[in-house]
Design a protein around this motif. Structure first.
Motif, PDB file in Angstrom:
ATOM      1  N   LEU A 153      58.800 -37.190 -13.295  1.00  0.00           N
ATOM      2  CA  LEU A 153      59.138 -35.776 -13.220  1.00  0.00           C
ATOM      3  C   LEU A 153      60.390 -35.483 -14.040  1.00  0.00           C
ATOM      4  N   GLN A 154      60.487 -34.276 -14.550  1.00  0.00           N
ATOM      5  CA  GLN A 154      61.658 -33.851 -15.311  1.00  0.00           C
ATOM      6  C   GLN A 154      62.283 -32.652 -14.613  1.00  0.00           C
ATOM      7  N   VAL A 155      63.577 -32.771 -14.286  1.00  0.00           N
ATOM      8  CA  VAL A 155      64.265 -31.651 -13.649  1.00  0.00           C
ATOM      9  C   VAL A 155      64.682 -30.649 -14.715  1.00  0.00           C
ATOM     10  N   GLY A 156      64.736 -29.383 -14.335  1.00  0.00           N
ATOM     11  CA  GLY A 156      65.086 -28.322 -15.266  1.00  0.00           C
ATOM     12  C   GLY A 156      64.646 -26.981 -14.712  1.00  0.00           C
ATOM     13  N   PRO A 157      64.640 -25.933 -15.530  1.00  0.00           N
ATOM     14  CA  PRO A 157      64.320 -24.584 -15.053  1.00  0.00           C
ATOM     15  C   PRO A 157      62.960 -24.451 -14.387  1.00  0.00           C
ATOM     16  N   LEU A 158      61.985 -25.261 -14.813  1.00  0.00           N
ATOM     17  CA  LEU A 158      60.629 -25.142 -14.261  1.00  0.00           C
ATOM     18  C   LEU A 158      60.423 -25.988 -13.008  1.00  0.00           C
ATOM     19  N   PHE A 159      61.375 -26.833 -12.694  1.00  0.00           N
ATOM     20  CA  PHE A 159      61.162 -27.819 -11.638  1.00  0.00           C
ATOM     21  C   PHE A 159      60.886 -27.161 -10.281  1.00  0.00           C
ATOM     22  N   ILE A 160      61.747 -26.241  -9.855  1.00  0.00           N
ATOM     23  CA  ILE A 160      61.603 -25.659  -8.514  1.00  0.00           C
ATOM     24  C   ILE A 160      60.295 -24.894  -8.397  1.00  0.00           C
ATOM     25  N   GLY A 161      59.956 -24.090  -9.407  1.00  0.00           N
ATOM     26  CA  GLY A 161      58.725 -23.305  -9.346  1.00  0.00           C
ATOM     27  C   GLY A 161      57.463 -24.145  -9.353  1.00  0.00           C
ATOM     28  N   GLU A 162      57.479 -25.272 -10.082  1.00  0.00           N
ATOM     29  CA  GLU A 162      56.285 -26.105 -10.197  1.00  0.00           C
ATOM     30  C   GLU A 162      56.185 -27.164  -9.112  1.00  0.00           C
ATOM     31  N   HIS A 163      57.281 -27.430  -8.419  1.00  0.00           N
ATOM     32  CA  HIS A 163      57.279 -28.482  -7.390  1.00  0.00           C
ATOM     33  C   HIS A 163      57.940 -27.965  -6.119  1.00  0.00           C
ATOM     34  N   MET A 164      57.366 -26.913  -5.560  1.00  0.00           N
ATOM     35  CA  MET A 164      57.962 -26.283  -4.379  1.00  0.00           C
ATOM     36  C   MET A 164      58.028 -27.236  -3.194  1.00  0.00           C
ATOM     37  N   ASP A 165      56.998 -28.082  -3.031  1.00  0.00           N
ATOM     38  CA  ASP A 165      57.007 -29.027  -1.917  1.00  0.00           C
ATOM     39  C   ASP A 165      58.199 -29.987  -2.033  1.00  0.00           C
ATOM     40  N   THR A 166      58.440 -30.466  -3.237  1.00  0.00           N
ATOM     41  CA  THR A 166      59.576 -31.372  -3.449  1.00  0.00           C
ATOM     42  C   THR A 166      60.892 -30.651  -3.202  1.00  0.00           C
ATOM     43  N   TRP A 167      60.991 -29.406  -3.641  1.00  0.00           N
ATOM     44  CA  TRP A 167      62.203 -28.609  -3.445  1.00  0.00           C
ATOM     45  C   TRP A 167      62.502 -28.434  -1.955  1.00  0.00           C
ATOM     46  N   TYR A 168      61.484 -28.054  -1.175  1.00  0.00           N
ATOM     47  CA  TYR A 168      61.702 -27.847   0.259  1.00  0.00           C
ATOM     48  C   TYR A 168      61.985 -29.164   0.986  1.00  0.00           C
ATOM     49  N   SER A 169      61.338 -30.226   0.550  1.00  0.00           N
ATOM     50  CA  SER A 169      61.599 -31.514   1.210  1.00  0.00           C
ATOM     51  C   SER A 169      63.013 -31.998   0.906  1.00  0.00           C
ATOM     52  N   MET A 170      63.517 -31.721  -0.305  1.00  0.00           N
ATOM     53  CA  MET A 170      64.902 -32.076  -0.626  1.00  0.00           C
ATOM     54  C   MET A 170      65.883 -31.296   0.239  1.00  0.00           C
ATOM     55  N   MET A 171      65.605 -30.020   0.450  1.00  0.00           N
ATOM     56  CA  MET A 171      66.475 -29.217   1.314  1.00  0.00           C
ATOM     57  C   MET A 171      66.447 -29.743   2.744  1.00  0.00           C
ATOM     58  N   ALA A 172      65.243 -30.114   3.214  1.00  0.00           N
ATOM     59  CA  ALA A 172      65.142 -30.661   4.566  1.00  0.00           C
ATOM     60  C   ALA A 172      65.916 -31.971   4.681  1.00  0.00           C
ATOM     61  N   ALA A 173      65.803 -32.825   3.658  1.00  0.00           N
ATOM     62  CA  ALA A 173      66.513 -34.109   3.673  1.00  0.00           C
ATOM     63  C   ALA A 173      68.023 -33.905   3.646  1.00  0.00           C
TER      64      ALA A 173
END
Length: 504
Positions: A341-361
Motif C-alpha cells: 500500500l502507498q500512503v498519500g491523498p488517496l489512502f483514506i478514501g480508498e482504504h476506509m476500513d484501514t483508516w477506521y481500524s487505525m483510529m480504533a487501534a
C-alpha cells in the motif's frame, strides 16, 4: 460498519501487547519508540495489515509514554521527548512523592494522546481531500517544503540540508525506472553492485539499521554495564495521588496538547521540540513560574500532554500527504510497504476500513497505556532495572533475523542493516543528522518522479513558480522556513555567546 468485523480479539491483543512492549522500550534509557517500531516491524510481515498496524501503533503510543518512568525516577529521559518531564518530575520524586508524579504524567499522557487522535480523525480526511487536487508540481513542492522544514529545524541548518540531500541521493541508487521517465540504466553504483542494488537499498533494513543497530552501537561505545538502580526506585510517597491536582490545569492540558499535535504535523521536528515549546509556554503563562523546575504539577502536565499529542499529529501528514511527521511514522511507512500500500491523498478514501481500524487501534492503545501504567506503575517502574547487556543481544538478533527474512532470505539485506547501523553510529560524530536523512531517503524517489513528470508535461522549470496560487504559497512557506531558521540560529548563537561571557 464493515470495519467492525475486522476488529477481532487478535487485533486488540496485538495492540495491547505492542503498547506494553513499547512502554518497556520507552522506560529503558537509550531505547526509543522509533527503535521499538523498527525492531518489531518485520513481525508484521506474517500478520494482516490491520493487525500489524495495531501492533505498531501500540508500540508507538507505549514507547512515547514509557519515557516518563526513568525521567521521574532517575532524572534520565527514557526518550528524547521526555526531557522536560525531568524538570519537575524528578524534583517531586525526590521530595517524597514519586507515585504522585508518575500518575500526574500518566493522566496528562492520556489526555494528550486522545486529543491528538480526535484532531487526526477530523483533520486528516479534510487535508487529504484538498491534496487530491494537487498536480505533480504541488506534490514535488510539498516534499521540498517537508525537507526544508526538517533541515531548517536541525541543530545546524547546513548539516540538516546536507543530510536531507544525502538521503535523496541514497534513494536514487539503482535502476532509473522507465515507467517514471527513466531510461532503465544503472546509476550511482559500480558494476559489481548491480546484482545487489538493481532496485536500490531495501527500505526496512535501512530503517532497522539506523534506528535499531545504531542505538546499540552508541550504547556499546559508552560501555554497557549493570547499573545499581535498585536503591533509587522507591515509589511509596507520603502524599497519595488525587485528581484534584488537575484543578486549574484544563487550559494547560488543551494548550499543550494543541502544541504537541501541531508540532507533530510538521515533518521531522520530534517530541522533544513539542514538549519544550509547551513547557516554555506554560512557564510564561503560569501564575507561579518560580515554582516550575522545583516539582510543579503544571510543568509535568505541559510536558507529557504535548509529547503524547505528537502521536496523532505526526500521523496527519503521513496519511493525508504521504509525508512522515517524525522518525517513528517514517518507519511506519515500512508496514504499508510490506502490504503493498502507498500512503498519500488517496489512502483514506480508498482504504476506509484501514483508516477506521487505525483510529480504533490508536484510541485503544492510549487506554491500554493508561490502564497499565496507572494501576501497575509499581511493577512497570522495575523495567529500568533490566540489564542492557542481556537485553541488547536479543534486540540485535531480532534486527538480523528481521532484515534477513523481510525479502525472503537475501543476505545483502543483512549487510545493508550492518552498513546503515555503522553509518547511523558515525553520523552523529560527523554532524550528519539521521532524521532528515531518513525522510530524504523515503521521499527521494517520489520527489524525482514528480519533478520528472512536471518537466515532461510543461518542458520548463519556470512552471514550478507560475503554475498555480498553491505553488506560490508553498514557495512562500519554503522561504519563510529558511528565514525563520536563520534568525533562530543567530538568536541561539547570540544567547550562547552571552552565557559564555557571563561565565567568563
Amino acid at each position: 460498519m464493515e470495519f467492525l468485523a475486522l476488529l477481532s480479539p487478535e487485533f486488540f491483543l496485538l495492540s495491547a501487547a505492542g503498547c506494553l512492549i513499547g512502554i518497556i522500550f520507552g522506560a529503558i534509557p537509550g531505547m526509543t519508540a522509533t527503535m521499538a517500531v523498527a525492531v518489531c516491524l518485520p513481525l508484521t510481515y506474517s500478520l494482516g495489515l490491520h493487525e500489524g498496524l495495531a501492533l505498531l501503533l501500540g508500540l508507538y503510543v507505549g514507547g512515547i509514554s514509557g519515557g516518563l518512568v526513568p525521567a521521574i525516577l532517575l532524572n534520565i529521559p527514557g526518550t528524547p521527548s521526555s526531557i522536560t518531564t525531568t524538570f519537575d518530575g524528578h524534583p517531586m520524586a525526590k521530595a517524597g512523592e514519586p507515585e504522585k508524579a508518575l500518575k500526574i504524567c500518566i493522566v496528562a499522557s492520556l489526555v494528550g494522546g486522545l486529543f491528538s487522535a480526535v484532531v487526526l480523525f477530523f483533520f486528516a480526511p479534510m487535508l487529504a481531500d484538498f491534496a487530491i487536487k494537487f498536480s505533480y508540481i504541488e506534490k514535488f513542492l510539498i516534499i521540498f517544503f517537508a525537507l526544508t522544514v526538517i533541515a531548517s529545524l536541525s541543530k545546524n541548518i547546513l548539516a540538516g540540508i546536507f543530510s536531507g540531500l544525502l538521503g535523496v541521493l541514497l534513494a536514487l541508487i539503482g535502476t532509473y525506472d522507465t515507467s517514471n521517465g527513466g531510461n532503465g540504466e544503472y546509476r550511482l553504483m559500480f558494476d559489481f553492485m548491480v546484482p545487489y542494488l538493481e532496485t536500490g537499498f531495501s527500505l526496512l533494513p535501512v530503517l532497522i539499521g539506523l534506528f535499531g543497530l545504531a542505538t546499540i552501537f552508541e550504547e556499546a561505545e559508552k560501555g554497557i554495564k549493570e547499573e545499581d538502580t535498585h536503591s533509587q526506585i522507591k515509589l511509596k510517597g507520603h502524599k497519595p495521588f488525587h485528581f484534584g491536582v488537575f484543578k486549574g490545569q484544563i487550559s494547560n492540558l488543551i494548550r499543550s496538547s494543541s502544541i504537541g499535535t501541531f508540532v507533530g504535523m510538521l515533518p521531522g521536528i520530534g517530541g522533544s521540540a513539542a514538549s519544550v515549546l509547551a513547557y516554555s509556554q506554560q512557564k510564561n503563562l503560569s501564575k507561579n513560574p518560580e515554582k516550575m523546575g522545583k516539582g510543579a504539577a503544571e510543568g509535568m502536565v505541559a510536558s507529557e500532554s504535548a509529547n503524547n499529542a505528537l502521536t496523532g499529529g505526526a500521523l496527519i501528514p503521513l496519511l493525508s500527504l504521504g509525508i512522515p511527521g517524525d522518525s517513528t511514522t517514517a518507519v511506519l511507512i515500512g508496514a504499508f510497504t510490506l502490504q503493498g500500500l502507498q500512503v498519500g491523498p488517496l489512502f483514506i478514501g480508498e482504504h476506509m476500513d484501514t483508516w477506521y481500524s487505525m483510529m480504533a487501534a490508536l484510541l485503544f492503545a492510549n487506554f491500554v497505556m493508561f490502564g497499565a501504567m496507572f494501576f501497575a506503575i509499581r511493577y512497570i517502574a522495575k523495567v529500568v532495572m533490566v540489564p542492557k547487556y542481556i537485553l541488547y543481544p536479543i534486540i540485535i538478533m531480532m534486527c538480523v533475523i528481521g532484515a534477513y527474512a523481510i525479502n525472503y532470505g537475501i543476505m545483502f539485506d543483512v549487510w545493508t542493516l550492518l552498513i546503515f547501523g555503522l553509518f547511523g553510529w558515525l553520523a552523529g560524530k560527523i554532524g550528519i543528522e539521521v532524521a532528515p536523512l531518513v525522510i530524504g531517503f523515503i521521499l527521494g524517489g517520489s520527489a524525482e518522479v514528480y519533478f520528472v513528470k512536471s518537466i515532461e508535461s510543461y518542458g520548463t522549470l519556470s512552471i514550478f513558480f507560475t503554475k498555480s496560487p498553491i505553488a506560490v504559497v508553498l514557495w512562500l512557506l519554503i522561504l519563510a522556513s529558511v528565514v525563520f531558521s536563520i534568525l533562530m540560529h543567530r538568536k541561539n548563537k547570540r544567547l550562547a555567546n552571552q552565557v559564555e561571557e557571563a561565565n567568563a
